[in-house]
Design a protein around this motif. Structure first.
Motif, short mmCIF file in Angstrom:
data_model
loop_
_atom_site.label_atom_id
_atom_site.label_comp_id
_atom_site.label_asym_id
_atom_site.label_seq_id
_atom_site.Cartn_x
_atom_site.Cartn_y
_atom_site.Cartn_z
N VAL A 61 4.28 20.68 0.45
CA VAL A 61 5.75 20.63 0.61
C VAL A 61 6.38 19.74 -0.46
N ILE A 62 5.63 18.73 -0.87
CA ILE A 62 5.98 17.99 -2.09
C ILE A 62 4.82 18.22 -3.04
N PRO A 63 5.03 18.95 -4.13
CA PRO A 63 3.93 19.23 -5.05
C PRO A 63 3.26 17.94 -5.53
N THR A 64 1.98 18.00 -5.72
CA THR A 64 1.21 16.82 -6.13
C THR A 64 1.77 16.18 -7.38
N VAL A 65 2.31 17.00 -8.28
CA VAL A 65 2.82 16.48 -9.54
C VAL A 65 4.01 15.54 -9.33
N VAL B 148 4.06 8.41 2.88
CA VAL B 148 4.85 9.62 2.65
C VAL B 148 4.12 10.77 3.35
N TYR B 149 4.82 11.47 4.28
CA TYR B 149 4.12 12.48 5.08
C TYR B 149 4.78 13.86 5.04
N ASP B 150 6.01 13.97 4.52
CA ASP B 150 6.67 15.28 4.54
C ASP B 150 7.77 15.30 3.49
N GLY B 151 8.28 16.50 3.25
CA GLY B 151 9.38 16.64 2.30
C GLY B 151 9.60 18.10 1.95
N GLU C 84 0.85 -1.19 0.00
CA GLU C 84 0.00 0.00 0.00
C GLU C 84 0.89 1.24 0.00
N PHE C 85 0.51 2.21 -0.79
CA PHE C 85 1.21 3.50 -0.81
C PHE C 85 0.21 4.57 -0.36
N VAL C 86 0.58 5.33 0.66
CA VAL C 86 -0.33 6.32 1.24
C VAL C 86 0.32 7.69 1.17
N ASN C 87 -0.40 8.65 0.65
CA ASN C 87 0.08 10.03 0.57
C ASN C 87 -0.56 10.87 1.67
N GLN C 88 0.25 11.27 2.65
CA GLN C 88 -0.25 12.12 3.73
C GLN C 88 0.45 13.49 3.74
N VAL C 89 1.00 13.86 2.61
CA VAL C 89 1.69 15.14 2.50
C VAL C 89 0.67 16.28 2.53
#
Length: 682
Positions: free
Chosen positions: A516-520, A550-553, A507-512
């Motif tokens: 801070v990390i552009p959606t693109v 992924v939660y930050d960047g 599973e890949f989860v986007n919690q950004v």
């Protein structure tokens, strides 16, 4: 038009263990019937059946072979099948094309491994069965004892049709002949027993026989004899020596006069429709009805191309017939129709129900296809045969670079010819794996690849598809920064990994938040994560059953690019997995082993020594048993050879993947060390 009517066509297959003399018997039958001038020799490679160069080199049959011959107004189609267990697929496939299976037994060796198996397969298929005891002229044989063992093993319905006489130099009939001299037993007693067995299936005839005590004529006995054969109430036993010719003419008389013709055997098990809704369909052996034929053998001939061999069950096929293949919508024209005589293709005008014939160069036809001439038969198929499972596996690759496509083409041709030869492409290990019934089976395929197709390959045991996973939560981070003068590369990723239940996958989860990390660039991060998981982290095997969050960047307005976030995502997840107590998993399989009862103890002990355990035992009747258990797949390398050694060649097994489980610490250390060493060398 055909010379023979359906009622005059008899089809049979010679089955049994290797070395019992089936091919020599085929030669004797052909010679006695006048189909050939003199019998050939397996030692000299001059037989009609074993015509392939590899068969001549090996000195035994590797595939089924078809011949035909006349006798007393009857036309016989005979299939000579290989006896080695490694080539059982060819023998089992032949059972779909015949009314009668003749089980050949070597008088010297008695009941062997494939003797029992082929008898069971023939019985399951509902075929009429006969037994021929061959080599009655050999020294030091116990024919009365062998007949007794046959009756113990296969039933008291196994009764002699004739008996050896003159020290095995001839045979004497016991069916129509009520008296005479034989080497053992009593002709009169054997005659009485077999007549009693036959009349039991016909109450009126039995009453006539018992009340009046009169002798029965061949005409009176024919119908009940056929019925007894169909019901398995009678399994005639004949004696012969294919080498000297003793009993061969008498066997021909039995095959012509008493074996069922194409209208008298049990009907083939056709079905209309698929799955649980499929209904039985009765094919009428009528030459005037729609065509219905079943393909039981495919040959890739180096000169003729693809040859499809079939049994006609209904209708008439001529060289002008338009035929459909299964549910195909486009018909093909049978420009040439053949009957086979070993390696020779003999063109014929027509094939009627009961005939076995062939067409060439029709690429749509595969093994088990049904040929027909009307869309009314689109959804008709034959009940599938039960083949032994191909468990002996090897990985192959070409010696010469650039031959990869040729390899796939050749393997596809070999797969078309053999229902027990399977080709697999394992994406996880990047290997081409071929599976067969044993070492001899695989060796024959490799020799054919080298000799007929001029393709050299290297082989090795297939790689075990290990996996990696994590056992606890951990965090990872990577800042990818690269400046090369001008525009640079920048991407920073913070992520977490946590274990999922076994078998859950990835599973890949986007919690950004906050961009801070552009959606693109999120897909680029996921791509980098997937690259790392696919190539492995601690031992080089795919990582599964893990959730990556992924939660930050951070990003840079000018230098952030897709490639930067791919690299950052890959390195960040590697960082996390190394902190998450990663482990290596190995595949565990369910294993079912068929064996004689006396070997159960050896097998259970052997499984325990392979880190396996037994989950149950089942009786298989007579002396057979089935041992069920679980064992790591890595412990089963070359298990076919080991099982045969433990059981004297009488054991077989099948496996099915069940789950992944952690390897031992020592195995993990070894795999990790090997992976590190390979990367250090790069």
């Amino acid at each position: 038009m055909p010379k023979y009517a359906t009622e005059s066509i008899h089809t049979l297959a010679l089955i049994g263990h290797g070395g019992v003399g089936k091919t020599t018997l085929t030669e004797a039958l052909l010679a006695k019937s006048g189909a050939i001038a003199a019998p050939g020799s397996t030692e000299r490679g001059t037989t009609v059946s074993d015509h392939d160069p590899l068969e001549k080199a090996h000195g035994h049959s590797l595939q089924s072979s078809l011949v035909n011959f006349p006798w007393q107004g009857i036309h016989v189609h005979l299939i000579d099948t290989p006896g080695a267990p490694d080539f059982a697929g060819q023998a089992v496939a032949a059972l779909a094309a015949v009314e009668t299976a003749v089980l050949v037994i070597n008088a010297q060796n008695g009941i062997e491994l494939n003797t029992q198996r082929m008898m069971r397969w023939a019985e399951k298929r509902g075929l009429c069965r006969m037994i021929l005891i061959n080599k009655i002229d050999a020294d030091n044989i116990d024919l009365p004892g062998l007949l007794s063992r046959i009756q113990d093993q296969f039933g008291t319905e196994c009764l002699p049709m004739n008996l050896p006489a003159g020290g095995g130099t001839r045979v004497v009939d016991c069916f129509f002949n009520p008296e005479g001299e034989s080497d053992f037993s009593s002709v009169a007693e054997a005659h009485a027993r077999i007549i009693d067995q036959v009349v039991e299936v016909d109450e009126d005839l039995m009453a006539l026989y018992l009340e009046q005590g009169q002798a029965l004529t061949p005409v009176q006995l024919h119908a009940p004899f056929e019925k007894a054969l169909r019901e398995g109430h009678l399994i005639p036993v004949c004696f012969a020596s294919a080498k000297t010719g003793a009993g061969v003419a008498e066997l021909l008389d039995v095959l012509a006069g008493l074996a069922p013709n194409a209208t008298e055997g049990n009907p083939p098990p056709f079905l209309r429709g698929e799955g649980p809704d499929a209904e039985a369909f009765h094919a009428e052996p009528d030459r005037e009805r729609h065509v219905l034929a079943h393909v039981f053998k495919v040959v890739i001939d180096p000169y003729v191309g693809r040859v499809s061999v079939f049994r006609v069950h209904q209708g008439t096929i001529t060289k002008d017939t338009q035929l459909y293949v299964g549910e195909g919508k486009r018909a093909f024209k049978a420009n040439h129709v053949y009957v086979l005589q070993g390696k020779d293709y003999v063109e014929t005008d027509a094939l009627v129900p009961g005939d076995i014939g062939a067409v060439a160069k029709v690429d749509e036809i595969v093994f088990d296809s049904v040929l027909h001439d009307s869309h009314d038969e689109d959804h008709i198929h034959l009940k599938p045969l039960e083949f032994p499972l191909p468990m002996h596996a090897i990985a192959v690759e070409t010696k010469k670079k650039g031959d990869e496509q040729r390899l796939f083409d050749v393997l596809h041709k070999l797969e078309l010819e053999d229902p027990c030869f399977i080709v697999e492409r394992h994406a996880g290990t990047n290997e081409t794996v071929i599976r067969g019934l044993g070492e001899l089976h695989m060796r024959a395929k490799l020799e054919k690849m080298a000799q007929q197709y001029k393709l050299e390959v290297t082989t090795q045991p297939p790689k075990i598809p290990y996996r990696e996973t994590v056992t606890r939560f951990a965090e990872g981070h990577c800042r990818h920064k690269k400046q090369t003068g001008g525009a640079g590369q920048f991407g920073e990723v913070f992520l977490k990994v946590e274990p999922l239940p076994r078998g859950a996958g990835f599973e890949f989860v986007n919690q950004v938040k906050g961009g801070v990390i552009p959606t693109v660039f999120i897909p680029a991060v996921e791509k980098g994560v997937m690259q790392a998981l696919q190539h492995g982290v601690i031992a080089g095997y795919p990582v599964e059953d893990v959730r990556v969050i992924v939660y930050d960047g951070k990003h840079h307005a000018v230098d952030s690019k897709e490639i930067a976030f791919i690299s950052a995502g890959r390195k960040a997840v590697i960082d996390a997995i190394l902190k998450a107590s990663a482990i290596v998993l190995e595949p565990i399989v369910n294993i079912s082993i068929a064996t004689p009862q006396r070997h159960v103890g050896d097998i259970t002990s052997d499984l325990a020594g392979k880190r396996g355990h037994v989950t149950g035992n089942d009786s298989m009747g007579a002396d057979g048993a089935q041992v069920n258990g679980q064992v790591p797949l890595s412990e089963l390398t070359d298990y076919s050879s080991r099982l045969r050694a433990m059981t004297g060649g009488q054991g077989s097994y099948s496996i099915e993947f069940t789950h992944y489980a952690p390897v031992s610490a020592a195995t993990q250390a070894q795999l990790a060390s090997k992976f590190k060493l390979a990367h250090d060398d790069e």
